[in-house]
Design a protein around this motif. Structure first.
Motif, PDB file in Angstrom:
ATOM      1  N   SER A 180     -48.708  39.155 -10.519  1.00  0.00           N
ATOM      2  CA  SER A 180     -48.888  37.559 -10.875  1.00  0.00           C
ATOM      3  C   SER A 180     -49.757  36.825 -10.014  1.00  0.00           C
ATOM      4  O   SER A 180     -50.341  35.755 -10.146  1.00  0.00           O
ATOM      5  CB  SER A 180     -47.614  36.676 -11.189  1.00  0.00           C
ATOM      6  N   LEU A 181     -50.108  37.361  -8.782  1.00  0.00           N
ATOM      7  CA  LEU A 181     -50.724  36.806  -7.652  1.00  0.00           C
ATOM      8  C   LEU A 181     -52.303  37.223  -7.604  1.00  0.00           C
ATOM      9  O   LEU A 181     -52.713  38.123  -7.900  1.00  0.00           O
ATOM     10  CB  LEU A 181     -50.208  37.146  -6.148  1.00  0.00           C
ATOM     11  N   VAL A 182     -53.021  36.336  -6.953  1.00  0.00           N
ATOM     12  CA  VAL A 182     -54.572  36.854  -7.097  1.00  0.00           C
ATOM     13  C   VAL A 182     -54.835  36.850  -5.500  1.00  0.00           C
ATOM     14  O   VAL A 182     -56.126  37.266  -5.009  1.00  0.00           O
ATOM     15  CB  VAL A 182     -55.572  35.652  -7.682  1.00  0.00           C
ATOM     16  N   PHE A 183     -53.900  36.430  -4.630  1.00  0.00           N
ATOM     17  CA  PHE A 183     -54.075  36.438  -3.193  1.00  0.00           C
ATOM     18  C   PHE A 183     -54.085  38.010  -2.666  1.00  0.00           C
ATOM     19  O   PHE A 183     -53.471  38.733  -3.385  1.00  0.00           O
ATOM     20  CB  PHE A 183     -52.898  35.643  -2.257  1.00  0.00           C
ATOM     21  N   SER A 184     -54.790  38.362  -1.581  1.00  0.00           N
ATOM     22  CA  SER A 184     -54.543  39.779  -0.952  1.00  0.00           C
ATOM     23  C   SER A 184     -52.812  40.003  -0.589  1.00  0.00           C
ATOM     24  O   SER A 184     -52.393  39.087  -0.099  1.00  0.00           O
ATOM     25  CB  SER A 184     -55.458  39.843   0.288  1.00  0.00           C
ATOM     26  N   ARG A 185     -52.512  41.018  -1.302  1.00  0.00           N
ATOM     27  CA  ARG A 185     -51.317  41.430  -1.113  1.00  0.00           C
ATOM     28  C   ARG A 185     -50.929  42.822  -0.983  1.00  0.00           C
ATOM     29  O   ARG A 185     -51.567  43.735  -1.425  1.00  0.00           O
ATOM     30  CB  ARG A 185     -50.313  40.996  -2.284  1.00  0.00           C
ATOM     31  N   VAL A 186     -49.554  43.228  -0.493  1.00  0.00           N
ATOM     32  CA  VAL A 186     -49.074  44.610  -0.439  1.00  0.00           C
ATOM     33  C   VAL A 186     -47.747  44.602  -0.957  1.00  0.00           C
ATOM     34  O   VAL A 186     -47.132  43.925  -0.602  1.00  0.00           O
ATOM     35  CB  VAL A 186     -49.212  45.118   1.061  1.00  0.00           C
ATOM     36  N   LEU A 187     -47.622  45.762  -1.803  1.00  0.00           N
ATOM     37  CA  LEU A 187     -46.481  45.868  -2.444  1.00  0.00           C
ATOM     38  C   LEU A 187     -45.438  47.076  -1.685  1.00  0.00           C
ATOM     39  O   LEU A 187     -46.187  48.152  -1.555  1.00  0.00           O
ATOM     40  CB  LEU A 187     -46.374  46.306  -3.867  1.00  0.00           C
ATOM     41  N   ILE A 188     -44.414  46.852  -1.128  1.00  0.00           N
ATOM     42  CA  ILE A 188     -43.474  47.835  -0.391  1.00  0.00           C
ATOM     43  C   ILE A 188     -42.460  48.093  -0.879  1.00  0.00           C
ATOM     44  O   ILE A 188     -41.492  47.168  -1.464  1.00  0.00           O
ATOM     45  CB  ILE A 188     -43.377  47.274   1.077  1.00  0.00           C
ATOM     46  N   ASP A 189     -41.804  49.541  -1.382  1.00  0.00           N
ATOM     47  CA  ASP A 189     -41.084  49.719  -1.969  1.00  0.00           C
ATOM     48  C   ASP A 189     -39.558  49.682  -0.967  1.00  0.00           C
ATOM     49  O   ASP A 189     -39.866  49.385   0.094  1.00  0.00           O
ATOM     50  CB  ASP A 189     -40.916  51.268  -2.645  1.00  0.00           C
ATOM     51  N   SER A 190     -38.386  49.615  -1.475  1.00  0.00           N
ATOM     52  CA  SER A 190     -37.142  49.934  -0.743  1.00  0.00           C
ATOM     53  C   SER A 190     -37.096  50.809   0.395  1.00  0.00           C
ATOM     54  O   SER A 190     -36.135  50.677   1.221  1.00  0.00           O
ATOM     55  CB  SER A 190     -35.691  49.968  -1.748  1.00  0.00           C
ATOM     56  N   ASN A 191     -37.816  51.850   0.435  1.00  0.00           N
ATOM     57  CA  ASN A 191     -38.038  52.834   1.389  1.00  0.00           C
ATOM     58  C   ASN A 191     -38.905  52.498   2.605  1.00  0.00           C
ATOM     59  O   ASN A 191     -39.344  53.131   3.484  1.00  0.00           O
ATOM     60  CB  ASN A 191     -38.221  54.155   0.975  1.00  0.00           C
ATOM     61  N   LYS A 192     -39.557  51.324   2.433  1.00  0.00           N
ATOM     62  CA  LYS A 192     -40.553  50.777   3.486  1.00  0.00           C
ATOM     63  C   LYS A 192     -41.905  51.447   3.266  1.00  0.00           C
ATOM     64  O   LYS A 192     -42.621  51.688   4.324  1.00  0.00           O
ATOM     65  CB  LYS A 192     -40.032  50.458   4.841  1.00  0.00           C
TER      66      LYS A 192
END
Length: 127
Positions: free
Chosen positions: A83-95
């Motif tokens: 939903s975001l347009v900003f620069s972003r990183v998705l990190i799972d529960s195992n980092k």
């Protein structure tokens, strides 16, 4: 109250998001995707860094200001990430970094540097 909220929401032209009582977005309006992203960030819980066992979305909100948003489930984290347009990183529960987005390579660098400096991210995160 739902009818009144719906009527008021429909009568406005600025960027906005209508949330239900559970905090789920039920409607969006307006033409400014950056404003909508800012609203989404403002209403979600933030943390100073990683929370063990949580999915995380890391976002740079202003130069060098990296914020972390924890989520209990992958679906919630991915929904917020998408939903975001900003620069972003998705990190799972195992980092482990599983996705990144945004068009600003400097912001992505700053986010990854902040993650790296935390010394809590798995070494398999990088590219």
């Amino acid at each position: 109250y739902k009818d009144a909220a719906d009527r008021f929401f429909a009568s406005q032209s600025f960027s906005r998001i209508l949330f239900d009582l559970d905090g789920e977005a039920v409607s969006t309006g307006g033409l400014n995707p950056f404003a909508l992203s800012s609203i989404r960030c403002a209403v979600n819980s933030q943390s100073d860094g990683f929370i063990e066992g949580k999915w995380m979305v890391a976002v740079e909100k202003g130069l060098g200001n990296v914020c972390f948003f924890p989520f209990r489930t992958e679906d919630k984290a991915r929904s917020f990430f998408d939903s975001l347009v900003f620069s972003r990183v998705l990190i799972d529960s195992n980092k482990i970094e599983v996705a990144s987005g945004g068009v600003n390579p400097i912001s992505l660098y700053n986010i990854r540097r902040k993650i790296s400096n935390s010394n809590t991210l798995s070494s398999s995160v990088w590219w």
